[in-house]
Design an enzyme around this catalytic site. Structure first.
Site, mmCIF file in Angstrom:
data_model
loop_
_atom_site.group_PDB
_atom_site.id
_atom_site.type_symbol
_atom_site.label_atom_id
_atom_site.label_comp_id
_atom_site.label_asym_id
_atom_site.label_seq_id
_atom_site.Cartn_x
_atom_site.Cartn_y
_atom_site.Cartn_z
ATOM 1 N N HIS A 345 8.331 3.135 4.041
ATOM 2 C CA HIS A 345 7.268 3.988 4.559
ATOM 3 C C HIS A 345 7.444 5.385 3.980
ATOM 4 O O HIS A 345 8.534 5.756 3.521
ATOM 5 C CB HIS A 345 7.336 4.077 6.087
ATOM 6 N N CYS A 386 3.563 4.828 1.359
ATOM 7 C CA CYS A 386 2.384 5.654 1.627
ATOM 8 C C CYS A 386 2.692 7.113 1.312
ATOM 9 O O CYS A 386 3.829 7.570 1.459
ATOM 10 C CB CYS A 386 1.959 5.522 3.084
#
Length: 494
Positions: A345, A386
């Protein structure tokens, strides 16, 4: 001390003084000095090579190398010795022998390559080359030349691996006649393997040093022209045979020394950190990244097939990431490249460790660039995460910073960072089939690595990913930045 007095003082050096001369020198100085004194004769070079190798295996090396040299050349040893001591800059030893450094410097010109009175001029220039090359550059030279020497000749390979003592490898190549000094005027010399490697690795100054030494020492104009033509032919021949050069602006990585492919695969996240580290935590718990193992297995398959030593780790905390990257960098001295994958992430310019601590991506890049072992080598940082812009309340209070600095822009040469998405947006990942970016990257390498260089492969990936659409019309555009100086090709696949 005038010139004539200097020569008179030379004759006062006694062989018994040589015991103390050796004691005043460290091993690196002894290696350089013996290279200059013994390297111009095949049998002498063979003898000193074995003596130096034996000394590397001893914790307390004692030797009588200089006394042996003096006995082998009773008429000329003093002049050879003092000039060689000047070339290696052994001022302490020379002062103990009663010499004035400035007068010796004016007499022997140790700072001017290719000009000598007694030492072979090519030995002086080769020694200068050894001093000018960094440890990494020396490692690449010995790896390249040793591979070529061993492919052309039978016999046992040299069982010594420390590039800090490059002169030892030069002695080995001299004894094998893979390189040749020629006579005192460098007529009949052959430094093809060295000049070709230096030119193909951007070390033009060192290549010119060897070429100019050959040309400037030729006794007649015709001989100078012949020497220049011989050097030119050697360079062209070596460039054609070079294992890493496909064209003047291309670098082809090899399967044998491809390097390490380090994969940090974050699937599960926790928040068990010390009080001091809580300021680096994500504001909210991070979700499990289903599908990331598909990416990991695909990367292992593809990069193993190209000869990379793949090291994959699951669910690594922030300190573990740093330790594993540092370890890979430390072990990259004689390898062609390093590739680091982080699957996690993240948000804009940051990526999460498995303990939910946010790390600054530019710090990771600086870490790769800070190591001498990777200087002028391709370094690839590939991140699947991301990169959305988050409002303040969705960000950690601080990013964890790696204690690393780079001191020169040159350290950032040959660095490539490939992000799964441009800043400000999410990176899409299917829970069953893996991420769009890593899947497309592996597909492109499968299809195109034999014909396309890395930058073009990533252009293909960007094109393919940007055309994809999710079930809700989601889209994604990868982001690549590079300081590669030339086209870099992945190693051939099995």
């Amino acid at each position: 001390m005038a010139g004539s007095n200097l020569l008179i003082h030379l004759d006062t050096i006694d062989q018994n003084d040589l015991i103390y001369v050796e004691r005043d020198m460290n091993f690196a100085q002894k290696v350089g000095l013996c290279f200059l004194l013994y390297g111009d004769d095949h049998s002498d070079a063979t003898y000193i090579l074995q003596k130096l190798l034996a000394m590397t295996r001893s914790d307390f090396p004692q030797s009588d190398l200089l006394i042996k040299f003096a006995k082998s050349r009773p008429e000329t040893w003093r002049r050879h010795l003092v000039e060689a001591l000047c070339i290696i800059g052994a001022r302490k030893v020379l002062r103990r022998l009663g010499f004035c450094w400035q007068e010796l410097r004016m007499h022997y010109l140790p700072h001017i390559a290719g000009i000598t009175l007694h030492v072979h001029p090519l030995l002086k220039s080769l020694y200068r080359m050894c001093e000018e090359l960094s440890l990494v550059q020396s490692g690449r030279l010995l790896l390249d030349v040793r591979e070529k020497v061993e492919s052309q000749q039978a016999g046992d390979p040299l069982r010594f691996y420390d590039p800090a003592y490059l002169e030892i490898f030069l002695l080995d190549w001299l004894t094998r006649r893979s390189i040749k000094l020629g006579d005192i005027n460098a007529a009949g010399s052959d430094v093809q393997l060295l000049v070709g490697h230096l030119k193909s690795n951007g070390l033009q100054a060192q290549a010119n040093l060897l070429k100019d030494t050959i040309i400037s020492n030729a006794p007649e104009p015709d001989a100078a022209g012949t020497a220049a033509m011989a050097v030119k032919q050697e360079i062209e021949s070596d460039n054609q045979q070079s294992y890493c050069s496909t064209q003047i602006d291309a670098l082809k990585l090899t399967r044998e020394n491809a390097g390490i492919a380090l994969i940090i695969n974050q699937q599960k996240f926790h928040r068990n950190v010390s009080r001091d580290n809580m300021k680096f935590l994500s504001p909210d718990p991070l979700r499990r990244r289903d599908g990331t193992d598909v990416d990991k297995e695909r990367l292992i398959e593809v990069f193993s097939s190209m000869g990379y030593n793949v090291e994959a780790y699951d669910n690594v905390d922030h300190m573990g990431i740093i330790e594993r990257i540092r370890s890979a960098c430390d072990r990259s001295l004689v390898r062609d490249s390093l590739v680091v994958f982080i699957l996690s992430h993240g948000f804009e310019e940051a990526v999460y460790a498995s303990n939910s601590i946010a790390m600054k991506i530019t710090d990771i890049e600086d870490l790769l660039c800070s190591y001498d072992t990777l200087y002028y080598k391709p370094k690839l940082l590939i991140i699947q995460a991301c990169q959305e812009k988050l409002v303040h309340k969705k960000k950690p209070n601080e990013l964890f910073r790696i204690d690393v600095t780079t001191v020169s822009p040159d350290q950032h040469i040959d660095m490539l960072r490939a992000m799964s998405t441009v800043n400000g947006y999410a990176a899409l990942r299917h829970t069953q089939t893996g991420s769009w970016f890593i899947g497309s990257l592996c597909d492109a390498i499968d299809r195109r690595s034999a014909s396309e260089h890395i930058a073009d492969i990533l252009t293909i990936v960007t094109n393919e990913v940007s055309k994809k659409r999710g079930s809700n019309d989601e889209s994604m555009v990868p982001n690549v930045k590079s300081t590669f100086r030339q086209h870099v090709y992945f190693p051939p696949r099995l």
